[in-house]
Design a protein around this motif. Structure first.
Motif, short mmCIF file in Angstrom:
data_model
loop_
_atom_site.label_atom_id
_atom_site.label_comp_id
_atom_site.label_asym_id
_atom_site.label_seq_id
_atom_site.Cartn_x
_atom_site.Cartn_y
_atom_site.Cartn_z
N SER A 286 0.75 -1.27 0.17
CA SER A 286 0.24 -0.08 -0.08
C SER A 286 1.02 1.27 -0.21
O SER A 286 0.49 2.37 -0.73
CB SER A 286 -0.97 0.14 1.22
N ASP A 287 1.86 1.24 0.76
CA ASP A 287 2.94 2.29 0.45
C ASP A 287 3.53 2.61 -0.62
O ASP A 287 3.67 3.94 -1.17
CB ASP A 287 4.05 2.29 1.76
N LEU A 288 3.84 1.58 -1.43
CA LEU A 288 4.43 1.47 -2.78
C LEU A 288 3.12 2.38 -3.58
O LEU A 288 3.50 3.11 -4.49
CB LEU A 288 4.83 0.16 -3.27
N VAL A 289 2.02 1.79 -3.63
CA VAL A 289 0.88 2.38 -4.32
C VAL A 289 0.84 3.90 -4.09
O VAL A 289 0.61 4.61 -5.01
CB VAL A 289 -0.28 1.57 -4.17
N ALA A 290 0.81 4.11 -2.84
CA ALA A 290 0.45 5.65 -2.38
C ALA A 290 1.79 6.56 -2.87
O ALA A 290 1.47 7.64 -3.52
CB ALA A 290 0.58 5.82 -0.75
N ALA A 291 2.89 5.85 -3.20
CA ALA A 291 3.94 6.61 -3.52
C ALA A 291 3.91 7.11 -4.99
O ALA A 291 4.04 8.40 -5.47
CB ALA A 291 5.27 5.93 -3.32
N VAL A 292 3.31 6.14 -6.02
CA VAL A 292 3.13 6.17 -7.36
C VAL A 292 1.78 7.17 -7.56
O VAL A 292 1.98 7.97 -8.27
CB VAL A 292 2.70 5.00 -7.98
N ARG A 293 1.00 7.22 -6.72
CA ARG A 293 -0.37 8.08 -6.81
C ARG A 293 0.24 9.59 -6.28
O ARG A 293 -0.40 10.41 -7.12
CB ARG A 293 -1.14 7.61 -5.79
N GLU A 294 1.02 9.59 -5.35
CA GLU A 294 1.62 10.99 -5.01
C GLU A 294 2.15 11.57 -6.27
O GLU A 294 2.08 12.85 -6.49
CB GLU A 294 2.36 10.92 -3.97
N SER A 296 1.91 11.21 -9.18
CA SER A 296 1.01 11.54 -10.30
C SER A 296 0.10 12.89 -10.14
O SER A 296 -0.61 13.01 -10.79
CB SER A 296 0.25 10.41 -10.95
N GLY A 297 0.11 13.01 -8.85
CA GLY A 297 -0.87 14.25 -8.49
C GLY A 297 -2.03 13.71 -7.73
O GLY A 297 -3.06 14.20 -8.20
N ASN A 298 -1.99 12.46 -7.40
CA ASN A 298 -3.03 11.91 -6.78
C ASN A 298 -4.01 11.47 -7.24
O ASN A 298 -5.40 11.32 -6.95
CB ASN A 298 -3.62 12.79 -5.40
N ILE A 299 -3.55 11.15 -8.47
CA ILE A 299 -4.74 10.25 -9.49
C ILE A 299 -4.87 9.02 -8.88
O ILE A 299 -3.98 8.27 -8.75
CB ILE A 299 -4.13 10.22 -10.99
N GLU A 300 -6.37 8.41 -8.82
CA GLU A 300 -6.40 7.04 -8.42
C GLU A 300 -5.67 6.08 -9.13
O GLU A 300 -4.93 4.85 -8.78
CB GLU A 300 -7.95 6.85 -8.15
N LYS A 301 -5.55 6.05 -10.39
CA LYS A 301 -5.34 4.95 -11.15
C LYS A 301 -4.29 5.42 -12.24
O LYS A 301 -4.60 5.55 -13.49
CB LYS A 301 -6.37 4.02 -11.92
N PRO A 302 -3.15 6.03 -12.09
CA PRO A 302 -2.19 6.64 -12.79
C PRO A 302 -1.59 5.92 -13.95
O PRO A 302 -1.08 6.38 -14.85
CB PRO A 302 -0.98 7.32 -11.83
N LEU A 303 -1.63 4.61 -13.67
CA LEU A 303 -1.15 3.60 -14.59
C LEU A 303 -2.06 2.98 -15.71
O LEU A 303 -1.67 2.14 -16.27
CB LEU A 303 0.00 2.51 -14.22
N GLU A 304 -3.16 3.72 -15.56
CA GLU A 304 -4.30 3.05 -16.34
C GLU A 304 -4.09 3.18 -17.69
O GLU A 304 -3.55 4.06 -18.29
CB GLU A 304 -5.77 3.81 -16.15
N GLY A 305 -4.28 2.03 -18.42
CA GLY A 305 -3.86 1.73 -19.81
C GLY A 305 -2.39 1.17 -19.97
O GLY A 305 -2.20 0.75 -21.08
N PHE A 306 -1.51 1.38 -19.05
CA PHE A 306 -0.18 0.82 -19.29
C PHE A 306 -0.37 -0.83 -19.16
O PHE A 306 -0.74 -1.24 -18.02
CB PHE A 306 0.82 1.47 -18.24
N VAL A 324 0.36 -3.94 -6.39
CA VAL A 324 0.75 -2.54 -6.49
C VAL A 324 0.51 -2.37 -7.84
O VAL A 324 -0.36 -1.26 -7.94
CB VAL A 324 2.50 -2.77 -6.53
N LEU A 325 0.77 -3.09 -8.95
CA LEU A 325 0.42 -2.59 -10.53
C LEU A 325 -1.05 -2.53 -10.60
O LEU A 325 -1.58 -1.60 -11.07
CB LEU A 325 1.23 -3.43 -11.32
N GLU A 326 -1.83 -3.29 -10.30
CA GLU A 326 -3.42 -3.74 -10.63
C GLU A 326 -4.14 -2.38 -9.79
O GLU A 326 -4.77 -1.68 -10.43
CB GLU A 326 -3.81 -4.86 -10.39
N PRO A 327 -3.75 -2.23 -8.69
CA PRO A 327 -4.48 -1.05 -7.87
C PRO A 327 -4.18 0.42 -8.70
O PRO A 327 -5.04 1.30 -8.39
CB PRO A 327 -3.90 -0.91 -6.49
N LEU A 328 -3.03 0.32 -9.19
CA LEU A 328 -2.84 1.72 -9.87
C LEU A 328 -3.37 1.87 -11.43
O LEU A 328 -2.94 2.66 -12.17
CB LEU A 328 -1.28 1.65 -10.00
#
Length: 630
Positions: A286-294, A296-306, A324-328
């Motif tokens: 969850s901490d890793l997921v939060a780091a990626v969201r932060e 991206s500007g707190n986008i819930e799914k910043p890797l959508e489409g990747f 990590v990847l799927e929640p993003l």
């Protein structure tokens, strides 16, 4: 090993053991395969002859089909749990016999030795800042060294060391977390963890997960063969160093020698446990997921489409795809070898291994993915592959991470190991505007050097090895393969948020100007320790003599230039390339790295080394001779 550590900690005083739901453990395969559903039951029989005899009986039953059994059990794996052990400081000090700072695990006064214990040279288990040994029987020429008694002595020694290092509050229970990767000699099915997560358990502040703990033990031997295992130790200050490991092993030797029939019987009486299931990997992910969201500007799914595929090599890194990847928002279809299997049937989980990198590259191309990510067994190392199949490992991964870090911290110093290329130095200093500080091999050496530089006023934010160990100041100087990959994901996410397209090309473009050699080889020159030329001396002294001779010989050659700053071995430039001959950290080997713009130039550098190496008859130069004759 997990079972042995837990029992030792539980009875090295009044360790309250909070364990996972299942124990499935095999230490030596002479010993045991134990399955026990621990719904509040008491686990006893620490080191008792009765327990050992029962274990031998179980071992006999499972001996023939042990590998099949482990593989079948691993397929049933569902959760990733972590065990926690609580220690009362007062009880440990009052129950254990203490002599010169050594805790004897519940040893009652007795002169009667335990007849079943073999003599052990504990210091031979040291591997730099880790402990490594043979935990699975059956491989010719590799006798068992991590037995149950040895493991229990080491666990007790770590507890004693921890209490000596920390300010003890007698009203507080010390807590130690224990986790492991997928090795067959660790506990199967439950408490799968990564090395970075174990360190993070000493930092996380979350009472629901009984964090932070006072110390952590990770059971792993990284990418070594299935019959090996070992331990990494952590406090909230980071991983323990060489001196600490030596201290613990010396304590363990005294504890081991102090085991008596009376102490074992007393241990059996006192080894009571309580049980708690703690899914700390969920917190870590969850901490890793939060780091990626932060990022991206707190986008819930910043890797959508990747489309990102993961290769865990049947180690502990399979969580990264689903947690990590799927929640993003990423698509992870085509990910492979996510199931833990300590026999590593598909390839060695090692980002430096050619077969491993070929496997993740092929997965990227077959699935037309944007990015591929690969981890080693315990997830403290990683590498990546872009959409065209171009690898981000070794010098290229360091270049990519340097580009990302220097965008965030202009001018900072990048600390690397000794075998990095001259092209990387040019890239970091001329292209990126940073400073390249080349140091010694060994991830702990590199990390400690970065910490030292900061302490004397030279800013450093990244310490990274060509092996894939990478540590950042922002992440408590932990070599965390998952966090390194998160930094790459952050770049993808922030680029997408700013309107950039092109998938992983964003990453590839960052290292476009990295100069890479046409030829890069590593050869190993072994020292025959039984050769008369050593004259009874150590291989290390002999290796140093080789290096001194090569250095003097190179200085007299006008076509060669010794590196003006060098912290390990002999590094020399010439013929448009360079070579580095150094002494292995642990083995009687002199690794030789050569990089050059052509095979002809590489051969010239090899001949320069060979002319010096041939003067030492205990040195096996066959690999180098073969190379220069190609």
């Amino acid at each position: 090993l997990y079972f042995s550590l837990s029992l030792a900690l539980a009875s090295a005083s009044s360790f309250q053991l909070l364990r996972p739901f299942f124990i499935s453990f095999s230490l030596s395969h002479r010993a045991s395969v134990i399955m026990a559903e621990l719904t509040g039951k008491i686990v006893q029989n620490l080191l008792s002859e009765q327990c050992c005899q029962q274990n031998r009986q179980f071992g006999t039953l499972y001996q023939r089909d042990r590998c099949t059994q482990y593989k079948r059990n691993l397929l049933l794996f569902q959760g990733r749990k972590l065990a926690w052990t609580g220690i009362s400081a007062m009880q440990l000090r009052s129950v254990s016999n203490v002599n010169r700072g050594v805790v004897y695990c519940n040893a009652a006064p007795s002169t009667t030795a335990v007849p079943s214990l073999e003599k052990v040279d504990f210091l031979k288990l040291q591997n730099g800042s880790d402990i490594r040994g043979v935990a699975v029987d059956g491989v010719a020429g590799e006798p068992l060294s991590l037995t149950e008694p040895v493991t229990q002595a080491i666990a007790s020694a770590f507890a004693a060391w921890l209490l000596d290092k920390k300010t003890a509050d007698s009203s507080k229970r010390f807590k130690i977390s224990i986790g492991h990767d997928s090795r067959v000699s660790a506990q199967m099915l439950q408490v799968l963890a990564s090395t970075p997560a174990m360190f993070n358990s000493t930092l996380t502040k979350n009472e629901d997960f009984q964090c932070p703990v006072d110390g952590a033990i990770m059971i792993t031997a990284s990418h070594l063969p299935y019959n090996r295992n070992g331990f990494k130790f952590f406090t909230n200050a980071g991983g323990l160093g060489k001196a600490d490991i030596k201290d613990i092993l010396e304590r363990a030797a005294n504890i081991y020698n102090g085991f008596t029939p009376e102490s074992l019987k007393e241990a059996e009486r006192k080894a009571s446990s309580t049980i708690s299931k703690v899914d700390y990997m969920t917190v870590y992910a969850s901490d890793l997921v939060a780091a990626v969201r932060e990022a991206s500007g707190n986008i819930e799914k910043p890797l959508e489409g990747f489309h990102i595929v993961v290769d865990a090599g049947n180690g502990a890194g399979g969580f990264f795809a689903g947690k990590v990847l799927e929640p993003l928002g990423a698509i992870t279809s085509g990910s492979q070898f996510l199931e833990p299997d300590g026999l590593f049937p598909n390839h060695i989980p090692n980002p430096e291994d050619k077969a491993a990198m070929k496997a993740i590259t092929q997965a990227v191309l077959d699935n037309k993915a944007d990015l591929g990510i690969i981890f080693d067994t315990d997830v403290d190392r990683s590498a990546a592959v872009d959409s065209t199949g171009r690898e981000f490992n070794r010098n290229r991964l360091i270049a990519l991470m340097s580009a990302i870090v220097l965008e965030e911290h202009p001018g900072t110093t990048i600390v690397t190991d000794s075998v990095t290329s001259d092209g990387l130095t040019t890239f970091i200093e001329n292209k990126l505007g940073g400073k390249h500080h080349r140091f010694k091999r060994g991830y702990k050496n590199v990390i400690d050097e970065a910490i030292r530089l900061n302490s004397i006023g030279e800013e450093s934010h990244l310490a990274i090895e060509t092996s894939g160990h990478g540590a950042l100041k922002e992440n408590h100087w932990l070599d965390d393969g998952a966090y390194v990959m998160v930094k790459l994901l952050n770049k993808l996410a922030s680029a997408r948020a700013s309107g950039q397209t092109g998938g992983s090309k964003v990453l590839t473009d960052l290292v476009e100007e990295l100069q890479e050699p046409a030829v890069a080889v590593e050869l190993r020159l072994k020292i025959d320790q039984n050769h008369a030329d050593l004259k009874g001396g150590s291989f290390r002294d002999y290796g140093e003599a080789v290096l001194n001779y090569l250095e003097n010989k190179s200085e007299s050659d006008p076509k060669l230039q010794k590196a003006p700053v060098n912290h390990e071995g002999v590094r020399v430039s010439g013929y448009g390339g360079w070579f580095l001959l150094r002494l292995s950290l642990h083995d009687p080997v002199l690794p030789l790295n050569i990089e050059a713009p052509s095979n002809e130039d590489a051969v010239k550098l090899g001949l320069a080394v060979l002319s010096a190496a041939n003067e030492f008859s205990a040195l096996d130069t066959s690999a180098l001779t073969k190379f220069v004759q190609k």
